[in-house]
Design a protein around this motif. Sequence first.
Motif, PDB file in Angstrom:
ATOM      1  N   ASP A 208     -36.632  32.355 118.119  1.00 41.56           N
ATOM      2  CA  ASP A 208     -35.424  32.923 117.537  1.00 41.56           C
ATOM      3  C   ASP A 208     -34.363  33.218 118.589  1.00 41.56           C
ATOM      4  OD1 ASP A 208     -36.646  32.748 115.105  1.00 41.56           O
ATOM      5  OD2 ASP A 208     -37.097  34.891 114.918  1.00 41.56           O
ATOM      6  N   ASP A 209     -34.773  33.332 119.851  1.00 44.47           N
ATOM      7  CA  ASP A 209     -33.799  33.543 120.925  1.00 44.47           C
ATOM      8  C   ASP A 209     -32.722  32.469 120.932  1.00 44.47           C
ATOM      9  OD1 ASP A 209     -35.376  35.647 121.668  1.00 44.47           O
ATOM     10  OD2 ASP A 209     -36.206  34.703 123.476  1.00 44.47           O
ATOM     11  N   ARG A 210     -33.069  31.315 120.396  1.00 45.12           N
ATOM     12  CA  ARG A 210     -32.114  30.202 120.397  1.00 45.12           C
ATOM     13  C   ARG A 210     -30.796  30.584 119.729  1.00 45.12           C
ATOM     14  NH1 ARG A 210     -33.197  24.014 118.123  1.00 45.12           N
ATOM     15  NH2 ARG A 210     -31.051  23.258 118.404  1.00 45.12           N
ATOM     16  N   PHE A 211     -30.851  31.359 118.650  1.00 47.25           N
ATOM     17  CA  PHE A 211     -29.628  31.668 117.901  1.00 47.25           C
ATOM     18  C   PHE A 211     -28.653  32.476 118.749  1.00 47.25           C
ATOM     19  CE2 PHE A 211     -32.967  31.858 114.379  1.00 47.25           C
ATOM     20  CZ  PHE A 211     -32.945  30.485 114.218  1.00 47.25           C
ATOM     21  N   ALA A 212     -29.153  33.515 119.418  1.00 44.78           N
ATOM     22  CA  ALA A 212     -28.273  34.350 120.253  1.00 44.78           C
ATOM     23  C   ALA A 212     -27.736  33.561 121.445  1.00 44.78           C
ATOM     24  CB  ALA A 212     -29.030  35.583 120.731  1.00 44.78           C
ATOM     25  N   ILE A 213     -28.583  32.701 122.016  1.00 44.06           N
ATOM     26  CA  ILE A 213     -28.132  31.893 123.157  1.00 44.06           C
ATOM     27  C   ILE A 213     -27.024  30.947 122.711  1.00 44.06           C
ATOM     28  CG2 ILE A 213     -28.823  30.088 124.780  1.00 44.06           C
ATOM     29  CD1 ILE A 213     -31.593  31.474 124.875  1.00 44.06           C
ATOM     30  N   GLU A 214     -27.197  30.279 121.564  1.00 49.66           N
ATOM     31  CA  GLU A 214     -26.157  29.368 121.073  1.00 49.66           C
ATOM     32  C   GLU A 214     -24.858  30.132 120.792  1.00 49.66           C
ATOM     33  OE1 GLU A 214     -28.628  25.691 119.025  1.00 49.66           O
ATOM     34  OE2 GLU A 214     -28.074  27.405 117.772  1.00 49.66           O
ATOM     35  N   GLU A 215     -24.955  31.339 120.233  1.00 49.38           N
ATOM     36  CA  GLU A 215     -23.746  32.133 119.988  1.00 49.38           C
ATOM     37  C   GLU A 215     -23.039  32.446 121.300  1.00 49.38           C
ATOM     38  OE1 GLU A 215     -25.337  35.411 117.861  1.00 49.38           O
ATOM     39  OE2 GLU A 215     -25.420  34.346 115.928  1.00 49.38           O
ATOM     40  N   ARG A 216     -23.808  32.767 122.339  1.00 45.87           N
ATOM     41  CA  ARG A 216     -23.208  33.013 123.654  1.00 45.87           C
ATOM     42  C   ARG A 216     -22.512  31.762 124.183  1.00 45.87           C
ATOM     43  NH1 ARG A 216     -26.464  33.447 129.431  1.00 45.87           N
ATOM     44  NH2 ARG A 216     -24.587  33.093 130.698  1.00 45.87           N
TER      45      ARG A 216
ATOM     46  N   GLU B   4     -18.518  20.089 113.385  1.00 46.15           N
ATOM     47  CA  GLU B   4     -17.415  21.019 113.642  1.00 46.15           C
ATOM     48  C   GLU B   4     -17.401  22.146 112.608  1.00 46.15           C
ATOM     49  OE1 GLU B   4     -12.526  21.018 114.026  1.00 46.15           O
ATOM     50  OE2 GLU B   4     -13.628  19.135 113.913  1.00 46.15           O
ATOM     51  N   ALA B   5     -17.604  21.795 111.338  1.00 48.93           N
ATOM     52  CA  ALA B   5     -17.618  22.820 110.289  1.00 48.93           C
ATOM     53  C   ALA B   5     -18.762  23.810 110.495  1.00 48.93           C
ATOM     54  CB  ALA B   5     -17.724  22.147 108.926  1.00 48.93           C
ATOM     55  N   ASP B   6     -19.948  23.308 110.888  1.00 51.05           N
ATOM     56  CA  ASP B   6     -21.090  24.194 111.125  1.00 51.05           C
ATOM     57  C   ASP B   6     -20.814  25.144 112.287  1.00 51.05           C
ATOM     58  OD1 ASP B   6     -22.537  23.054 109.055  1.00 51.05           O
ATOM     59  OD2 ASP B   6     -23.568  21.627 110.356  1.00 51.05           O
ATOM     60  N   LEU B   7     -20.154  24.645 113.330  1.00 55.17           N
ATOM     61  CA  LEU B   7     -19.828  25.499 114.477  1.00 55.17           C
ATOM     62  C   LEU B   7     -18.871  26.611 114.063  1.00 55.17           C
ATOM     63  CD1 LEU B   7     -19.436  22.704 117.155  1.00 55.17           C
ATOM     64  CD2 LEU B   7     -21.001  24.646 117.355  1.00 55.17           C
ATOM     65  N   ARG B   8     -17.894  26.284 113.222  1.00 52.02           N
ATOM     66  CA  ARG B   8     -16.949  27.303 112.766  1.00 52.02           C
ATOM     67  C   ARG B   8     -17.612  28.295 111.811  1.00 52.02           C
ATOM     68  NH1 ARG B   8     -13.604  22.919 111.425  1.00 52.02           N
ATOM     69  NH2 ARG B   8     -13.914  23.530 109.249  1.00 52.02           N
TER      70      ARG B   8
ATOM     71  N   ALA C 271     -17.046  29.725 115.918  1.00 52.62           N
ATOM     72  CA  ALA C 271     -16.450  29.057 117.073  1.00 52.62           C
ATOM     73  C   ALA C 271     -14.937  29.023 116.946  1.00 52.62           C
ATOM     74  CB  ALA C 271     -16.997  27.641 117.198  1.00 52.62           C
ATOM     75  N   ASP C 272     -14.257  29.175 118.070  1.00 52.26           N
ATOM     76  CA  ASP C 272     -12.800  29.101 118.119  1.00 52.26           C
ATOM     77  C   ASP C 272     -12.374  27.652 117.890  1.00 52.26           C
ATOM     78  OD1 ASP C 272     -10.118  29.103 118.708  1.00 52.26           O
ATOM     79  OD2 ASP C 272     -10.320  29.881 120.750  1.00 52.26           O
ATOM     80  N   PRO C 273     -11.659  27.374 116.791  1.00 52.92           N
ATOM     81  CA  PRO C 273     -11.274  25.971 116.527  1.00 52.92           C
ATOM     82  C   PRO C 273     -10.489  25.337 117.667  1.00 52.92           C
ATOM     83  CG  PRO C 273     -10.864  27.360 114.607  1.00 52.92           C
ATOM     84  CD  PRO C 273     -11.206  28.285 115.740  1.00 52.92           C
ATOM     85  N   ALA C 274      -9.763  26.158 118.432  1.00 52.81           N
ATOM     86  CA  ALA C 274      -8.953  25.610 119.527  1.00 52.81           C
ATOM     87  C   ALA C 274      -9.813  25.064 120.652  1.00 52.81           C
ATOM     88  CB  ALA C 274      -8.003  26.676 120.061  1.00 52.81           C
TER      89      ALA C 274
END
Length: 645
Positions: A156-164, A180-184, A189-192
């Motif tokens: 589960d650590d993967r989720f926090a690491i990916e957010e970082r 891209e949609a999943d990242l947002r 995620a910042d679209p810019a």
Amino acid sequence: MNRIALISEHASPLAALGGTDAGGQNVYVAQVARHLARLGYAVDVFTRRDAPHLPEVLEWVPGVRVVHVPVGPAAAIPKEDLLPLMPDFTRFMAAFMERHSMAREGRYDLLHANFWMSGLVAADLKRLLGLPFVITFHALGKVRRLHQGEADGFPDDRFAIEERLVREADRVIAECPQDEADLRDLYAADPARIVTVPCGFDPEEFSPQGRREARERLGLDPDELTVLQLGRMVPRKGVDDAIRGFARALRERGLAARLLVVGGNSPDPDPLLTPELGRLQAVAREEGVADRVIFTGSRDRAALRDYYSAADVFISTPWYEPFGITPLEAMACGTPVLGARVGGIQYTVVEGETGYLVPPRDPDALGRRLGDLLADAPLRERMGEAALMRVRTHFTWEGVARQLAGVYREVEQEAEGARPVPPAESLVERAFQSLMTTLTRSRRALEPQIEAAAEAITECFERGGKVLVCGNGGSAADAQHFAAELVGRFRIDGRRGLPVLALTADTAMLTAWSNDVGFDDVFARQVEAFGCEGDLLLAISTSGRSPNIVAALQAARARGLTTVALLGGRGGDALALADLPLMVASTDTPRIQEVHILALHLICELVEEQISTALPAHLPSALRLNPPGATSPLISAPIPKGANV
């Protein structure tokens, strides 16, 4: 020349494909590295050492090294178990990069992480070394958990690491609109800072081969309808759905066809070596098509073109897929694709045009569409042609590398602009600081190139050749300056004059040809007039994109001249035409010009030293002032016939 560190902790570009942890990411890393190198980058791929025979550094292809990071046992480890090794991976990379930045290889400019664990390494290196990084996730943990549930073996650590990583990366590379949609939506995620760059294929590797000929090479019946499923043998790839759909198409349409299932942990389709094969063989028996399904095991990448070309239809129906490279490779061989409406597949396959899309985990829908395709040869032909045109237009690795290079440039420019500037700093102070930064970045990278350029020019003179020099604007002045220093003198009195022609100096020729014919080949015309085999052309351009510089280099190559180019930025089209490119690590034109002048002065000094030591000191100065064989003011011997002057 910029140096990029591609980090891919579990997916080596050297790995055989089709096994549990060897698939699209391996292809992506290998092809991106190759094509970035062709654009002039120096690329180091950092991946874990997973076999005892692998060297620490392998010179893989021109411009690309594979660095095997010695963390954990030198053996295969499931990628789900690699996270505890990442601190040691980071420490090794930091030491390696610092050591090599101090050596002739030069400093690294940017990190490109592949997968979330490589991203963790890159984020920590950014804090340690101040290097910017971009990341291609290849798969997102939250999406994987959504589809695989308890079968997902990652912590589960993967989720926090990916957010970082989404917060800290200078750019996040999405591979398709769904990514891209999943990242947002899932990671805020910042679209810019998201840039969509797809995967690709290499036209040199995949192209239509002729279906009958490909089948004959594979030992298949040239007249039998053939369906192909190719990829990793893991449950989420939906190979069982492909088998069930294939069985339904045969039953409902009364067709005779063959399904090839290519992939596995070894060339031998043994369930003991690839456990998923045992389950799939049971599915084929259950559906009554065991005699119609051929499990081939893994195949060398060189053989895949024949498999794609032999197929009437390619099936790719995973539960989810961040992108999916195999559909592109099939389309590149002129084969229509029947794909799942997920991830990148729904982006690359155009419904009803290059193939069909069906819901994942729906063998009935798959069977119906497969039956439609197998029963209609003209439809397959049209779709195959459309598929080929689509991938050649939108999805080549060369295009992918150029898009990534554009992302790298943006990130590097932002990193340069982010350096703090004191409010009271004057324009003059800023200019000096910018020049010092450019000099520091260029020093180690240019030292070996400057020495090599001086040696090439010296060798040209010693074999009786001459040097032609060209450039535009400020570079035109630099060309004439360089010629004057070598025809005359730079530092050493009494050495002979050296034959250097500045192609920018003949104003009558330049203006007449430009007015009557065109400016794009004013230098090429002079290369044709004055250049001989064994001579050398030195082209100077801050961008490498000037048409007349490119044309001059092309003309020089055609006539057998050695080509040296002083360039900046990414080198433009001139980069590939230079036998010896000298790249200034900047996109700021004045700073590039200033480093060019320093490089030219250093080349003059090195050439003079080499030429001077090559001539006996006791010779009369009049002889030393003239090339061997030329007429001297004191010696009236004629110039030998055919001498290169």
